[in-house]
Design a protein around this motif. Structure first.
Motif, PDB file in Angstrom:
ATOM      1  N   LEU A   1     -43.826 -60.577  -7.448  1.00 26.55           N
ATOM      2  CA  LEU A   1     -43.640 -61.656  -6.501  1.00 26.55           C
ATOM      3  C   LEU A   1     -42.351 -61.361  -5.730  1.00 26.55           C
ATOM      4  O   LEU A   1     -41.265 -61.313  -6.320  1.00 26.55           O
ATOM      5  CB  LEU A   1     -43.522 -62.995  -7.238  1.00 26.55           C
ATOM      6  N   THR A   2     -42.453 -61.147  -4.429  1.00 26.60           N
ATOM      7  CA  THR A   2     -41.294 -60.833  -3.593  1.00 26.60           C
ATOM      8  C   THR A   2     -40.986 -62.028  -2.696  1.00 26.60           C
ATOM      9  O   THR A   2     -41.862 -62.496  -1.956  1.00 26.60           O
ATOM     10  CB  THR A   2     -41.545 -59.587  -2.733  1.00 26.60           C
ATOM     11  N   PHE A   3     -39.773 -62.522  -2.776  1.00 27.62           N
ATOM     12  CA  PHE A   3     -39.340 -63.648  -1.959  1.00 27.62           C
ATOM     13  C   PHE A   3     -38.873 -63.132  -0.598  1.00 27.62           C
ATOM     14  O   PHE A   3     -37.933 -62.344  -0.519  1.00 27.62           O
ATOM     15  CB  PHE A   3     -38.207 -64.408  -2.649  1.00 27.62           C
ATOM     16  N   VAL A   4     -39.548 -63.568   0.457  1.00 26.57           N
ATOM     17  CA  VAL A   4     -39.201 -63.120   1.802  1.00 26.57           C
ATOM     18  C   VAL A   4     -38.852 -64.322   2.662  1.00 26.57           C
ATOM     19  O   VAL A   4     -39.301 -65.440   2.423  1.00 26.57           O
ATOM     20  CB  VAL A   4     -40.364 -62.323   2.455  1.00 26.57           C
ATOM     21  N   LYS A   5     -38.026 -64.089   3.669  1.00 22.81           N
ATOM     22  CA  LYS A   5     -37.574 -65.152   4.567  1.00 22.81           C
ATOM     23  C   LYS A   5     -37.547 -64.634   5.986  1.00 22.81           C
ATOM     24  O   LYS A   5     -36.976 -63.576   6.254  1.00 22.81           O
ATOM     25  CB  LYS A   5     -36.196 -65.656   4.148  1.00 22.81           C
ATOM     26  N   GLY A   6     -38.165 -65.368   6.890  1.00 26.74           N
ATOM     27  CA  GLY A   6     -38.130 -64.989   8.290  1.00 26.74           C
ATOM     28  C   GLY A   6     -39.192 -63.968   8.642  1.00 26.74           C
ATOM     29  O   GLY A   6     -40.011 -63.582   7.845  1.00 26.74           O
TER      30      GLY A   6
ATOM     31  N   MET B   1     -52.394 -46.719 -11.346  1.00 27.44           N
ATOM     32  CA  MET B   1     -52.832 -47.834 -10.519  1.00 27.44           C
ATOM     33  C   MET B   1     -51.625 -48.424  -9.801  1.00 27.44           C
ATOM     34  O   MET B   1     -50.567 -48.642 -10.404  1.00 27.44           O
ATOM     35  CB  MET B   1     -53.506 -48.900 -11.393  1.00 27.44           C
ATOM     36  N   THR B   2     -51.767 -48.683  -8.494  1.00 28.24           N
ATOM     37  CA  THR B   2     -50.677 -49.232  -7.707  1.00 28.24           C
ATOM     38  C   THR B   2     -50.370 -50.656  -8.151  1.00 28.24           C
ATOM     39  O   THR B   2     -51.286 -51.472  -8.324  1.00 28.24           O
ATOM     40  CB  THR B   2     -51.033 -49.227  -6.211  1.00 28.24           C
ATOM     41  N   LYS B   3     -49.090 -50.940  -8.309  1.00 26.47           N
ATOM     42  CA  LYS B   3     -48.708 -52.280  -8.725  1.00 26.47           C
ATOM     43  C   LYS B   3     -48.896 -53.259  -7.585  1.00 26.47           C
ATOM     44  O   LYS B   3     -48.495 -53.001  -6.449  1.00 26.47           O
ATOM     45  CB  LYS B   3     -47.248 -52.293  -9.196  1.00 26.47           C
ATOM     46  N   MET B   4     -49.502 -54.412  -7.874  1.00 25.45           N
ATOM     47  CA  MET B   4     -49.793 -55.389  -6.842  1.00 25.45           C
ATOM     48  C   MET B   4     -48.541 -56.163  -6.469  1.00 25.45           C
ATOM     49  O   MET B   4     -47.666 -56.399  -7.308  1.00 25.45           O
ATOM     50  CB  MET B   4     -50.900 -56.332  -7.319  1.00 25.45           C
ATOM     51  N   ASN B   5     -48.467 -56.561  -5.197  1.00 24.64           N
ATOM     52  CA  ASN B   5     -47.303 -57.296  -4.706  1.00 24.64           C
ATOM     53  C   ASN B   5     -47.766 -58.459  -3.841  1.00 24.64           C
ATOM     54  O   ASN B   5     -48.703 -58.328  -3.059  1.00 24.64           O
ATOM     55  CB  ASN B   5     -46.397 -56.382  -3.881  1.00 24.64           C
ATOM     56  N   TYR B   6     -47.108 -59.589  -4.008  1.00 28.24           N
ATOM     57  CA  TYR B   6     -47.348 -60.732  -3.146  1.00 28.24           C
ATOM     58  C   TYR B   6     -46.040 -61.109  -2.478  1.00 28.24           C
ATOM     59  O   TYR B   6     -45.050 -61.392  -3.159  1.00 28.24           O
ATOM     60  CB  TYR B   6     -47.881 -61.933  -3.930  1.00 28.24           C
ATOM     61  N   GLU B   7     -46.005 -61.106  -1.140  1.00 26.64           N
ATOM     62  CA  GLU B   7     -44.824 -61.508  -0.393  1.00 26.64           C
ATOM     63  C   GLU B   7     -44.887 -63.011  -0.154  1.00 26.64           C
ATOM     64  O   GLU B   7     -45.748 -63.508   0.558  1.00 26.64           O
ATOM     65  CB  GLU B   7     -44.739 -60.745   0.922  1.00 26.64           C
ATOM     66  N   CYS B   8     -43.947 -63.714  -0.765  1.00 28.52           N
ATOM     67  CA  CYS B   8     -43.922 -65.171  -0.783  1.00 28.52           C
ATOM     68  C   CYS B   8     -42.971 -65.654   0.308  1.00 28.52           C
ATOM     69  O   CYS B   8     -41.779 -65.371   0.268  1.00 28.52           O
ATOM     70  CB  CYS B   8     -43.463 -65.628  -2.157  1.00 28.52           C
ATOM     71  N   GLY B   9     -43.517 -66.372   1.291  1.00 28.39           N
ATOM     72  CA  GLY B   9     -42.724 -66.795   2.429  1.00 28.39           C
ATOM     73  C   GLY B   9     -41.912 -68.050   2.177  1.00 28.39           C
ATOM     74  O   GLY B   9     -42.296 -68.915   1.384  1.00 28.39           O
ATOM     75  N   PHE B  10     -40.805 -68.175   2.890  1.00 30.95           N
ATOM     76  CA  PHE B  10     -39.895 -69.311   2.760  1.00 30.95           C
ATOM     77  C   PHE B  10     -40.277 -70.391   3.760  1.00 30.95           C
ATOM     78  O   PHE B  10     -40.654 -70.105   4.897  1.00 30.95           O
ATOM     79  CB  PHE B  10     -38.462 -68.867   3.027  1.00 30.95           C
ATOM     80  N   ILE B  11     -40.186 -71.652   3.328  1.00 34.94           N
ATOM     81  CA  ILE B  11     -40.360 -72.778   4.246  1.00 34.94           C
ATOM     82  C   ILE B  11     -39.193 -73.742   4.063  1.00 34.94           C
ATOM     83  O   ILE B  11     -38.611 -73.841   2.982  1.00 34.94           O
ATOM     84  CB  ILE B  11     -41.697 -73.509   4.026  1.00 34.94           C
ATOM     85  N   GLU B  12     -38.846 -74.465   5.129  1.00 33.76           N
ATOM     86  CA  GLU B  12     -37.695 -75.368   5.089  1.00 33.76           C
ATOM     87  C   GLU B  12     -38.052 -76.726   4.506  1.00 33.76           C
ATOM     88  O   GLU B  12     -37.215 -77.392   3.894  1.00 33.76           O
ATOM     89  CB  GLU B  12     -37.137 -75.563   6.507  1.00 33.76           C
ATOM     90  N   VAL B  13     -39.287 -77.173   4.703  1.00 29.97           N
ATOM     91  CA  VAL B  13     -39.669 -78.528   4.316  1.00 29.97           C
ATOM     92  C   VAL B  13     -40.893 -78.482   3.404  1.00 29.97           C
ATOM     93  O   VAL B  13     -41.597 -77.475   3.328  1.00 29.97           O
ATOM     94  CB  VAL B  13     -39.977 -79.391   5.553  1.00 29.97           C
ATOM     95  N   LEU B  14     -41.152 -79.608   2.739  1.00 24.01           N
ATOM     96  CA  LEU B  14     -42.230 -79.644   1.753  1.00 24.01           C
ATOM     97  C   LEU B  14     -43.596 -79.925   2.367  1.00 24.01           C
ATOM     98  O   LEU B  14     -44.601 -79.904   1.665  1.00 24.01           O
ATOM     99  CB  LEU B  14     -41.917 -80.692   0.679  1.00 24.01           C
ATOM    100  N   ASN B  15     -43.668 -80.190   3.653  1.00 26.86           N
ATOM    101  CA  ASN B  15     -44.967 -80.363   4.303  1.00 26.86           C
ATOM    102  C   ASN B  15     -45.545 -78.969   4.535  1.00 26.86           C
ATOM    103  O   ASN B  15     -45.444 -78.397   5.619  1.00 26.86           O
ATOM    104  CB  ASN B  15     -44.811 -81.116   5.618  1.00 26.86           C
ATOM    105  N   ILE B  16     -46.162 -78.430   3.517  1.00 31.34           N
ATOM    106  CA  ILE B  16     -46.486 -77.003   3.477  1.00 31.34           C
ATOM    107  C   ILE B  16     -47.682 -76.683   4.374  1.00 31.34           C
ATOM    108  O   ILE B  16     -48.770 -77.240   4.176  1.00 31.34           O
ATOM    109  CB  ILE B  16     -46.776 -76.560   2.035  1.00 31.34           C
ATOM    110  N   PRO B  17     -47.527 -75.784   5.320  1.00 29.72           N
ATOM    111  CA  PRO B  17     -48.667 -75.338   6.123  1.00 29.72           C
ATOM    112  C   PRO B  17     -49.444 -74.259   5.372  1.00 29.72           C
ATOM    113  O   PRO B  17     -49.361 -73.061   5.663  1.00 29.72           O
ATOM    114  CB  PRO B  17     -47.996 -74.785   7.385  1.00 29.72           C
TER     115      PRO B  17
END
Length: 202
Positions: free
Chosen positions: A197-202, A1-17
Motif C-alpha cells: 500500500l503506497t500513500f500518494v498525494k497530488g 511473481m511481481t509484488k502487487m502495489n496499490y497507490e492510495c490517493g490523499f483527500i482533504e475531506v471525508l466526502n469521498i469521491p
C-alpha cells in the motif's frame, strides 16, 4: 511473481469521491483466476485515517453472528490485513460481516506457519458501514484511524504491507475464497504474499 502495489490517493475531506479512486479486483485466493462473483475495492487516506471500500456482487448471504470478535471468518466476510512495518511478523486483522459485525485482532506471525491471534486488542476508532446499492451489490465502507494502528499521518511515498480478502458462501454451501494478492493456498495468513500500500498525494 511481481509484488502487487496499490497507490492510495490523499483527500482533504471525508466526502469521498469513490468513483475517482482506482478500483482493483480480487481473484481466487489459490489460483488468481476470476471469481464466481465480482469483488473489488478502492482506498484513499486523509490526515486521520485510511479508508477502504469493498464493492461485492452478492447472491446469497450467510451471516448469523452478532458480537464483536465472533469468528466471522466462518461465514461471509470481507477482511483487511495491515502491516505498518512491513516485516510480516506483526500485523492487524480486520473483518466485517454483511450484518456490519466486526472482528479486529493483533497478529504475531513467526513466518514459518505459527501465529498468535490476540482478539483482546481493539481498534476503538475502527468504523464500518454496510449497505446494498441499487444494483444489488453489497458495499462495505471501512475507516482505520492511524492512531489505532500506532501511527501518525503517513508521509507521501510511505509504504505498508497489506492484503484484502473475501469469503463468500454460495447457495449450495460451497465456500469461495478471494484475495487481492493471491496466497497460493486457502490461508490468508501468509504475509510473504502481502502486497504494498503506497500513500500518494497530488
Amino acid at each position: 511473481m511481481t509484488k502487487m502495489n496499490y497507490e492510495c490517493g490523499f483527500i482533504e475531506v471525508l466526502n469521498i469521491p469513490w468513483e475517482k479512486m482506482q478500483a482493483h479486483s480480487l481473484s481466487e485466493v489459490v489460483t488468481g483466476q476470476k471469481l464466481r462473483l465480482a469483488t473489488q475495492f478502492r482506498a484513499c487516506w486523509t490526515k486521520e485515517a485510511l479508508h477502504v471500500r469493498f464493492e461485492c456482487e452478492d447472491d446469497h448471504v450467510v451471516a448469523t453472528m452478532e458480537r464483536r470478535d465472533d469468528p466471522l471468518y466462518l461465514e461471509d466476510v470481507v477482511e483487511v490485513f495491515i502491516d505498518t512495518v512491513g516485516t510480516g511478523s506483526v500485523y492487524y486483522e480486520f473483518e466485517v460481516s454483511p450484518r456490519n459485525v466486526v472482528f479486529d485482532a493483533l497478529i504475531h506471525n513467526d513466518l514459518v506457519g505459527d501465529k498468535e491471534v490476540d482478539v483482546s486488542w481493539d481498534a476503538p476508532g475502527f468504523h464500518t458501514e454496510v449497505w446494498l446499492r441499487e444494483d444489488g451489490w453489497r458495499i462495505y465502507d471501512l475507516r482505520f484511524p492511524f492512531a489505532d494502528l500506532g501511527q501518525s499521518t503517513p508521509s507521501p511515498g510511505a509504504e505498508w504491507g497489506w492484503n484484502l480478502y473475501r469469503i463468500d458462501d454460495d447457495v449450495e454451501g460451497q465456500r469461495h475464497y478471494a484475495a487481492w494478492s493471491p496466497t497460493g493456498e486457502v490461508n490468508f495468513h501468509i504475509p510473504q504474499r502481502f502486497g504494498t500500500l503506497t500513500f500518494v498525494k497530488g
